[in-house]
Design a protein around this motif. Sequence first.
Motif: not given
Length: 300
Positions: A124-127, A129-136, A152-158, A264-269
């Motif tokens: 899902y993160m790959i899809y 990231s690619f569809m939302g932040y590259v293709v579209e 911000m959302f791309l960083g969250h996915h990574i 940071p990943m735990c508490w960031g969200v």
Amino acid sequence: MSTATKDTKIPTILKIWIGLYRSSPKIYLPGTDIDIVFSLRSAFVLSSLRIIFRHVLYYFGWDQSTDTIFASACLTSICHSSLLLPGLLAMLLSQKYVPSAKLQDSPQWYQEAMHALLGFCTGYMIYDSFMGYVVEAWQPGVGPVLSGDDWMFLGHHILTTLYMTSSRWVKAGHISAMALMYNGEFSAPIMNVHFVLEKAMEQDCYKGATWLPTLFTYNEQVFSLLYIICRVFVSPFVIGHVTYDLLIRGRKNVPLWLSICWMPMCWGVQFGSIPWIYTCIDTLKNGPLMNGGVGAHGEL
């Protein structure tokens, strides 16, 4: 004990995930047992769903606009969360809850189910990231153009992908990843319904639908209450316990440096959700106003 007898103890929903995982060809990351094909297949299926949803919305009269593209992404997210949550719940209930637990201490079927669920979420993160932040987000002659929120959302996915993948790599801490995923995804389906209804009210094809603002407003109330319960009353305790277990009790299972990287990943969200918490509190204070209430854009 026979294999058949052992399989009867496997939750039905996990048998489905295990079957899907076993039927997929395997290509492993070098030096690990982390398969990448299942994630790539999941990304392909979710990408296809997003395109299908977009054309279904066009068929029902939605404009060919960014709002329709956004709504199709939300519908795909609903599918992702609705498929993931039952499997995660079954996983968390089928073994002793120790966030830093070693994977080798669990049965083989559990290990395969874990790889399937975390691999699907990675897909899902790959899809997205690619569809939302590259293709579209692509502009001819320029390339992908991203806003601050997009980054911000791309960083969250990574970061989420790194958390899931590293827990599979060290073969420990996977329960912490699943607990955080379950807590984070629990309000996602109704949140994305909220976004779709919001965009629907802006479509000309629904101008005469007097029921739509009412449905949106009551859905907004339910979503706001659920979000506050998840992020104010549940999430701090879940993340707090995960933090304690990883940093204090689980040092022998998960390297301390990796646990520190996970923090940071735990508490960031959680901290990132504070503005949404205030928005949801305001929505509940105002009550069902029948005028669309407080709008929301984006994902958490």
